[in-house]
Scaffold this active site. Sequence first.
Site, PDB file in Angstrom:
ATOM      1  N   PHE A 123      48.672  70.472  -8.990  1.00 55.63           N
ATOM      2  CA  PHE A 123      47.794  70.250 -10.145  1.00 55.63           C
ATOM      3  C   PHE A 123      46.604  71.176  -9.982  1.00 55.63           C
ATOM      4  CE2 PHE A 123      44.167  67.605 -11.724  1.00 55.63           C
ATOM      5  CZ  PHE A 123      44.637  67.124 -12.937  1.00 55.63           C
ATOM      6  N   GLU A 127      37.955  74.710 -10.210  1.00 59.11           N
ATOM      7  CA  GLU A 127      37.585  76.134 -10.100  1.00 59.11           C
ATOM      8  C   GLU A 127      36.222  76.203  -9.410  1.00 59.11           C
ATOM      9  OE1 GLU A 127      37.402  77.675 -14.060  1.00 59.11           O
ATOM     10  OE2 GLU A 127      39.551  77.390 -14.420  1.00 59.11           O
ATOM     11  N   GLY A 131      34.130  71.810 -10.731  1.00 61.34           N
ATOM     12  CA  GLY A 131      34.509  70.800  -9.740  1.00 61.34           C
ATOM     13  C   GLY A 131      34.342  69.443 -10.391  1.00 61.34           C
ATOM     14  N   ARG A 268      40.024  48.190  26.611  1.00 59.68           N
ATOM     15  CA  ARG A 268      38.876  48.862  27.244  1.00 59.68           C
ATOM     16  C   ARG A 268      37.967  47.829  27.930  1.00 59.68           C
ATOM     17  NH1 ARG A 268      36.526  53.198  29.519  1.00 59.68           N
ATOM     18  NH2 ARG A 268      34.378  53.512  28.848  1.00 59.68           N
ATOM     19  N   GLU A 363      39.593  64.150  -6.311  1.00 60.41           N
ATOM     20  CA  GLU A 363      39.968  63.349  -7.496  1.00 60.41           C
ATOM     21  C   GLU A 363      38.761  62.589  -8.067  1.00 60.41           C
ATOM     22  OE1 GLU A 363      43.836  61.833  -7.815  1.00 60.41           O
ATOM     23  OE2 GLU A 363      44.637  63.168  -6.267  1.00 60.41           O
TER      24      GLU A 363
HETATM   25  N1  CAA Z   1      41.327  59.549 -20.815  1.00 59.55           N
HETATM   26  C1  CAA Z   1      41.410  60.180 -21.994  1.00 59.55           C
HETATM   27  N2  CAA Z   1      40.384  60.883 -22.503  1.00 59.55           N
HETATM   28  C2  CAA Z   1      39.247  60.951 -21.791  1.00 59.55           C
HETATM   29  C3  CAA Z   1      39.092  60.310 -20.550  1.00 59.55           C
HETATM   30  C4  CAA Z   1      40.195  59.578 -20.057  1.00 59.55           C
HETATM   31  N3  CAA Z   1      40.138  58.943 -18.882  1.00 59.55           N
HETATM   32  N4  CAA Z   1      37.855  60.549 -20.074  1.00 59.55           N
HETATM   33  C5  CAA Z   1      37.236  61.303 -20.996  1.00 59.55           C
HETATM   34  N5  CAA Z   1      38.081  61.539 -22.027  1.00 59.55           N
HETATM   35  C6  CAA Z   1      37.788  62.276 -23.249  1.00 59.55           C
HETATM   36  C7  CAA Z   1      36.504  61.715 -23.863  1.00 59.55           C
HETATM   37  O1  CAA Z   1      36.775  60.596 -24.684  1.00 59.55           O
HETATM   38  C8  CAA Z   1      35.971  62.868 -24.647  1.00 59.55           C
HETATM   39  O2  CAA Z   1      36.604  62.953 -25.882  1.00 59.55           O
HETATM   40  P1  CAA Z   1      35.731  62.836 -27.241  1.00 59.55           P
HETATM   41  O3  CAA Z   1      34.919  64.102 -27.222  1.00 59.55           O
HETATM   42  O4  CAA Z   1      36.747  62.780 -28.312  1.00 59.55           O
HETATM   43  O5  CAA Z   1      34.905  61.605 -27.101  1.00 59.55           O
HETATM   44  C9  CAA Z   1      36.398  64.078 -23.826  1.00 59.55           C
HETATM   45  O6  CAA Z   1      37.474  63.631 -22.976  1.00 59.55           O
HETATM   46  C10 CAA Z   1      35.263  64.584 -22.981  1.00 59.55           C
HETATM   47  O7  CAA Z   1      34.769  63.502 -22.239  1.00 59.55           O
HETATM   48  P2  CAA Z   1      33.334  63.498 -21.567  1.00 59.55           P
HETATM   49  O8  CAA Z   1      32.311  63.958 -22.576  1.00 59.55           O
HETATM   50  O9  CAA Z   1      33.136  62.171 -20.919  1.00 59.55           O
HETATM   51  O10 CAA Z   1      33.547  64.660 -20.495  1.00 59.55           O
HETATM   52  P3  CAA Z   1      32.580  65.238 -19.424  1.00 59.55           P
HETATM   53  O11 CAA Z   1      32.667  66.709 -19.490  1.00 59.55           O
HETATM   54  O12 CAA Z   1      31.238  64.593 -19.483  1.00 59.55           O
HETATM   55  O13 CAA Z   1      33.321  64.836 -18.029  1.00 59.55           O
HETATM   56  C11 CAA Z   1      34.024  63.430 -16.237  1.00 59.55           C
HETATM   57  C12 CAA Z   1      33.759  63.575 -17.727  1.00 59.55           C
HETATM   58  C13 CAA Z   1      34.441  61.982 -16.056  1.00 59.55           C
HETATM   59  C14 CAA Z   1      32.800  63.685 -15.403  1.00 59.55           C
HETATM   60  C15 CAA Z   1      35.182  64.383 -15.828  1.00 59.55           C
HETATM   61  O14 CAA Z   1      34.773  65.712 -15.922  1.00 59.55           O
HETATM   62  C16 CAA Z   1      35.698  64.121 -14.424  1.00 59.55           C
HETATM   63  O15 CAA Z   1      36.524  63.244 -14.225  1.00 59.55           O
HETATM   64  N6  CAA Z   1      35.226  64.914 -13.438  1.00 59.55           N
HETATM   65  C17 CAA Z   1      35.780  64.845 -12.105  1.00 59.55           C
HETATM   66  C18 CAA Z   1      36.881  65.832 -11.975  1.00 59.55           C
HETATM   67  C19 CAA Z   1      37.857  65.475 -10.900  1.00 59.55           C
HETATM   68  O16 CAA Z   1      38.175  64.313 -10.658  1.00 59.55           O
HETATM   69  N7  CAA Z   1      38.379  66.494 -10.281  1.00 59.55           N
HETATM   70  C20 CAA Z   1      39.411  66.310  -9.311  1.00 59.55           C
HETATM   71  C21 CAA Z   1      40.103  67.585  -9.112  1.00 59.55           C
HETATM   72  S1  CAA Z   1      41.785  67.397  -8.799  1.00 59.55           S
HETATM   73  C22 CAA Z   1      41.932  66.968  -7.185  1.00 59.55           C
HETATM   74  O17 CAA Z   1      41.006  66.627  -6.488  1.00 59.55           O
HETATM   75  C23 CAA Z   1      43.342  66.932  -6.752  1.00 59.55           C
HETATM   76  C24 CAA Z   1      43.608  67.118  -5.344  1.00 59.55           C
HETATM   77  O18 CAA Z   1      43.752  68.200  -4.857  1.00 59.55           O
HETATM   78  C25 CAA Z   1      43.830  65.935  -4.502  1.00 59.55           C
END
Ligand code: CAA
Length: 381
Positions: A123, A127, A131, A268, A363
Amino acid sequence: MNFQLSEEHSMLKQTIRAFAEKEIKPKAAEHDKTREYPFENVRKAAGLNLMGIMIPEEYGGGGMDCVSYVIAVEEISRCCASTGVIISVNNSLYCHPVLFFGTEEQKRKYLSPCAKGEKIGAFCLTEANAGSDAGNQQSTAVFKGDRYILNGTKLFVTNGVAADYMIIFAMTDRGKKTKGISAFIVEKDFSGLTKGKDEVKLGITCSGACEIVLENCEVPSENLLGKEGDGFKIAMNALEEGRIGIASQAVGIAQAILDESLKYSKERVQFGKPISEFQAIQWMLSDMATEIEAARLLNYRAAMKRDSGAKYTLESSMAKLFASEVAMKSAIKGIQIFGGYGYINEYPMERFFRDAKITEIYEGTSEIQRLIISGLILKGN
Ligand code: CAA
């Protein structure tokens, strides 16, 4: 309300514990040291349907529920946290979105082999400047004729070194912000894709996290996942389930810490008696046991909500936040109980300590989980 695992879930827990103790645990320290991606563990886990636990059998998965997924990732992580995240990412961040958003053709071609564990999925969201702010994608996808041309660099891609297929997020329309992000299924051999350096990490050292570099990478238009602009929704949806997987990993690491601490404290001897007879140690063990059980129950609750078909965003963030902090707190106590022996690599405690930390970061950091939780409860969720 029933706080007991069903007979079926109890049997699954016993089966996976026995499997992980025999097949995964003996090589965990060596994998940690060599940092070599544990292909053998993936192959063995696939034999128990652990690479596509919740994927329907018709697509090569185990057809199990989310509680089973939680049990499996916890038990594997208790023995090897790297293998735990490898399994969780393949399940939740790769297979899950292809199942939910893919076309029938995409499911046959790209889901079944990964659910069976014949191929490995990854996945690619993070970038350099995207983050926690995942919406700030700098990678681009431009439609040209019958294909998209992708450019950009993805970071910290778990399973990256081994991945055959990847879900890659890129901007198709920057003006639309998060609604301009699209998701693509990309094969490792597509022209223009190269794998960058395998990161040397503090913990979970063999999870194969690397850069994925896209230089005019050509992706056929039929590999668009969902519709153009669905990418952010797909990423958030996958992460909701993924966070239950990371909570399971955290509980598994914490349980390993408690198990080793119980054993060590009885063996221990200091001041003429086992250190388990000192109240200072007993209190640490008590706190750990209580917090681990609370984290596990919170996570089962998130999984049960997911199994019911209801929205579980709040529950998965709460479980991930709490369990990851319990893992880290347990790791600090575990090292303290082991004293100097906790600090050297002859014992597993220092590995658990290093492995635990990442659960508070990937995540979605603890800060992002608090942001999601407060946003939902303030809205009255
Ligand atoms: N399901 C569906 N839609 C969602 C949602 C969800 N859970 N959460 C938000 N949305 C939608 C919102 O409703 C919104 O839509 P509308 O504009 O129509 O209302 C749109 O997405 C944008 O939402 P936000 O304005 O809330 O978005 P944001 O830019 O403020 O960010 C955030 C929200 C929760 C901070 C998100 O950016 C986030 O989760 N950040 C963390 C990223 C993350 O977890 N990264 C992990 C990387 S992967 C990894 O770690 C894998 C690995 O290697 C193990």
